[in-house]
Design an enzyme around this catalytic site. Structure first.
Site, PDB file in Angstrom:
ATOM      1  CB  CYS A 140      -1.522   0.089   1.573  1.00 25.73           C
ATOM      2  SG  CYS A 140      -0.239  -0.129   3.173  1.00 25.73           S
TER       3      CYS A 140
ATOM      4  CG  ASP B 161      13.333  27.525 -31.225  1.00 27.76           C
ATOM      5  OD1 ASP B 161      12.788  28.207 -32.264  1.00 27.76           O
ATOM      6  OD2 ASP B 161      13.747  26.488 -31.567  1.00 27.76           O
TER       7      ASP B 161
ATOM      8  CB  CYS C 170       4.018  -0.831   1.826  1.00 27.71           C
ATOM      9  SG  CYS C 170       3.211  -1.805   3.157  1.00 27.71           S
TER      10      CYS C 170
ATOM     11  CG  ASP D  68      16.889  22.830 -29.941  1.00 27.35           C
ATOM     12  OD1 ASP D  68      16.644  23.251 -28.904  1.00 27.35           O
ATOM     13  OD2 ASP D  68      17.671  23.598 -30.641  1.00 27.35           O
TER      14      ASP D  68
ATOM     15  CG  ASP E 230      15.021  26.778 -27.866  1.00 25.34           C
ATOM     16  OD1 ASP E 230      15.740  27.876 -27.939  1.00 25.34           O
ATOM     17  OD2 ASP E 230      14.325  26.128 -28.688  1.00 25.34           O
TER      18      ASP E 230
END
Length: 789
Positions: free
Chosen positions: A75, A483, A78, A678, A682
């Protein structure tokens, strides 16, 4: 003896006549098991560099990161317990565990703590962790299913047999069953219930005891209390021949609860399997030429391949590593890695990706990258990072669920006490029903399972989620910013023509520009280098790059500027030639080379619009999103591109600082900004946005700044990702609403005595199962790119 080494030493002692010492000692030493438990001896092996190379990677000078898989997680409590316990270990810098997949990412300072010590700490609180690999993950999943099925079978068999003895007692009229027969039925029911309690329900009691020892209230505590109280009350009633027994309800409850958890486990493993499919992409063996092409083939493990090896990949086989084709012509199915369904042609000189499928003809491939250096490994690392990072909504749900259990225990005790005063005969039933009927597991499962399924579904469409918050952020985005170069265009500009109004000829100017661009990763720099590849390199010194503007450098005592006309022109102040102005007006990119006196050359580059860009922009606009282009290119070039794609807002000649400020301004106005770029050049702008989307385009994925990466570079997947992320968050809201509504309805009904324990077991199991099945709906089909909230 604990090992052959100790046996050899003992034999040497006896053979040397030195055994008199042992006759006079007054105490026995610790046994080998006490001195060094076998499990801890094995954990020590994980500190060896050769063992670590497959699942540990360096992330700093002395910092390492390991991918682990946990056993014993039942759960969210845990998960919380392990994260808190491990985070407190000196030297551990980060720990994240994914509840849905049981996978974890742990970072540590190797100068302060060893990996084996971390694993020992996990074992100390009753859990086990192993290095993650797909094969072991599947073995653990099979073991979990097999054990759960056996426990379910024993509980079901016990339930049926107990009901055989309980039904006659229920149906018998007064006086038709003697007291001794009824007592015999009770003892038979007790004997048949014992295996259900001792075996089938054992995990509930074991986990509850572990939580209590660690002063934590996990989600198995109320279950163990309810089952234990009903069973002990029934045992007491049987032994003393008084009161009521609840053996039928106990066995039925355990059976229904285990049945629900078993179905939930199957659904959860199915969800995790979608995310882990990449880990199973590579084959176990490869056919390697030994030692040179043309000589005999040998079958070797893929793990033994090194860069420079030459392998043969037959049609229908998986390419074992990243490499380059040196013989043959075929096509490769890269859909698992990029989401691109069409096979990609592969000829001599073409790059191939490990994990892709060779479709048509045999290929001879020279291996370039193996192991953690491959593109597949980079994708796996990014997916692992996303799977273990917790979005804010998950942390909130876990925090509520943890407090909910404590409140539930108090509520159950108060309710039981009230019923003892009102109607003592029903007090135990009501107490057990209140403990059992609530479902904090559904609350904890509601979000992580949906996000796990969505991550797998997106990866199948070539959209790689690398950050945990990305799905929620993209679903809430209101403004998408693109861009231009390498994003809306293909990112492969070519030199169309050049103008040399200064003192250099065209060849010399091109060689100078290419030499200045040698270290550049920008697509424009690559285009200039490609055009000048036959030219000699001009030695350059004092090279300095100005992001988004250009490059300064010196050669032979002369200083040069290369970049945008505005950047290069500031060195001398001369007006831009009319022809170059015309190029800009036509929408092309102009790169200028200048010194401190005049223009030396102007290069006209053109780049093609990326296929699918117009459809992507149209779909995003249909989804109600604002779309904008920010570019460092000339305003006229940006205007023409925006007009061709139907983008209403555009800004050209933007510096990185200008882009950053524009994003910040929109965010201040309340926009939730998604930036598509990219992934490397950027980086500051991507970092400023709420969610960043990077084009892979062969870029080193390990360096990508994107929260999401488009593996195939298909912009249409942005709109599809938005639709799927919105659908995911709708399902998360549905799951959370159901979990809260169920508990708000079920708990008062149980408190008022309308829900029996076996009914509570069905309700609790069904509630958890329902949220998992609802999340699995995300695996069905491909979302419509135009789908709106």
């Amino acid at each position: 003896m604990c090992c052959a080494g100790c046996q050899a030493v003992a034999q040497a002692i006896v053979a040397g006549g030195l055994d008199d010492y042992y006759r006079h000692r007054d105490a026995m030493p610790e046994s080998p098991r006490e001195a060094m438990p076998l499990a801890l001896q094995e954990l020590g092996l994980f500190d060896h560099p050769d063992v670590q190379k497959n699942f540990v990677r360096p992330v700093g000078e002395h910092e390492k990161e390991a991918a682990l898989i946990f056993e014993g997680i039942t759960c969210s409590a845990c998960v919380w317990l392990n994260e808190q316990h491990i985070a407190r270990q000196p030297g551990v810098t980060a720990i994240d565990i994914n509840y849905a997949t049981r996978r974890a990412r742990v970072r540590w300072d190797e100068q302060r703590i060893k990996l084996s010590q971390i694993l020992e700490g996990i074992a100390a609180i009753g859990y086990r962790a192993h290095p993650y690999d797909a094969a072991r993950s599947e073995l653990l999943a099979q073991k979990e299913r097999r054990t759960a099925l056996w426990r379910l079978f024993v509980a079901g068999f016990g339930m049926m047999q107990v009901m055989m003895y309980a039904v006659p007692v229920y149906l018998a009229d007064d006086g038709t069953m003697t007291r001794d027969i009824e007592q015999l039925m009770r003892w038979a029911s007790l004997i048949l219930t014992l295996p259900v309690i001792l075996y089938s329900a054992a995990p509930f009691f074991r986990n509850a005891w572990r939580d209590l020892k660690l002063r934590r209230i996990g989600m198995d505590v109320p279950v163990a209390l309810g089952v234990g109280a009903a069973f002990l009350a029934s045992v007491w009633a049987t032994v003393t021949d008084s009161g009521e027994v609840y053996f039928d309800s106990v066995t039925m409850f355990v059976f229904f609860l285990l049945g629900g958890r078993f179905l939930e486990m199957l659904a959860r493993q199915k969800a995790a399997r979608g995310v882990e499919s990449l880990a199973r992409a590579l084959p176990a063996f490869a056919s390697r030429f030994a030692p040179y092409p043309g000589e005999r083939l040998e079958r070797v493990a893929v793990a033994e391949l090194v860069a420079g090896d030459v392998v043969l990949v037959k049609p229908g086989e998986i390419i074992p590593a990243d490499g380059v084709v040196i013989d043959g012509a075929s096509s490769a199915d890269e859909s698992l890695l990029t989401g691109e369904s069409r096979a990609v042609a592969k000829d001599v000189g073409a790059d191939v990706i490990g994990g892709s499928l060779n479709v048509a003809s045999p290929l001879t491939v020279r291996v370039k990258c193996v192991g953690e250096m491959t593109r597949l490994a980079s994708i796996q690392r990014l997916m692992e990072r996303a799977s273990v990072e917790k979005p804010r909504i998950v942390e909130t749900a876990d925090r509520i669920a943890g407090r909910f259990v404590g409140a539930l225990l108090i509520l159950a005790v108060v309710t039981g006490a009230a019923w003892l005063w009102l109607e003592p005969a029903r007090a135990l039933w009501v107490f057990v029903a209140v403990l059992v009927v609530s479902c904090p597991c559904a609350l904890s499962l509601a979000t992580p399972v949906a996000l796990t399924v969505a991550t797998g579904a997106l990866s199948r469409h070539g959209v790689l989620v690398t950050r945990g918050h990305a799905i929620e952020a993209l679903a809430r985005a209101t403004h998408v910013v693109f861009d231009k170069t390498g994003t809306l265009t293909e990112g492969r500009p070519v030199l169309k023509e050049s103008l040399t109004p200064g003192r250099m000829d065209a060849a010399q100017a091109l060689a100078t520009a290419a030499s200045m661009e040698l270290g550049s990763e920008h697509a424009i720099g690559g285009a200039i280098r490609e055009a000048a590849r036959a030219s000699a390199v001009v030695p350059m010194t004092a090279v300095r790059s100005v992001t988004g503007q250009g490059i300064q450098a010196e050669s032979g005592g002369q200083r040069f500027w290369l970049g945008t006309p505005a950047f290069a022109g500031q060195s001398h102040g001369q007006p831009l030639p009319e022809r170059a102005r015309q190029w800009l007006a036509e929408g092309d990119t102009v790169v200028a080379l200048a010194d401190d006196q005049d223009w030396l050359a102007l290069f006209r580059l053109t780049d093609c619009q990326r296929p699918g860009a117009a459809e992507a922009v149209g779909a995003l606009l249909d989804q109600g999103l604002k779309v904008t282009v920010l570019s460092g290119d000339a305003p006229e070039a940006v205007r023409r591109m925006a007009a061709a794609l139907g983008i209403p807002d555009y800004f050209g000649a933007m510096t990185p600082e200008g882009k950053h400020e524009a994003i910040r301004r929109w965010q201040a106005d309340g926009d939730l900004v998604a930036m598509v770029g990219d992934g490397v050049n950027d980086a500051p702008v991507l970092a400023q946005s709420h969610v960043s989307i990077a084009m892979s385009n062969g870029t080193d994925l390990a360096r990508s700044q994107g929260d999401i990466v488009l593996l195939a570079g298909d912009l249409r997947q942005v709109a599809r990702a938005v639709a799927l992320c919105r659908r995911t968050m709708r399902i998360v809201r549905q799951n959370l609403s159901w979990a809260f509504a169920y508990n708000l309805l079920a708990i008062p009904l149980a408190m008022t005595g309308w829900v029996t324990p076996w009914m509570a077991g069905i309700g609790m199991s069904a509630s958890s199962l329902l949220v998992v099945l609802n999340a699995l709906r995300l695996q069905r089909g491909s979302p419509n790119a135009a789908q709106v909230n």
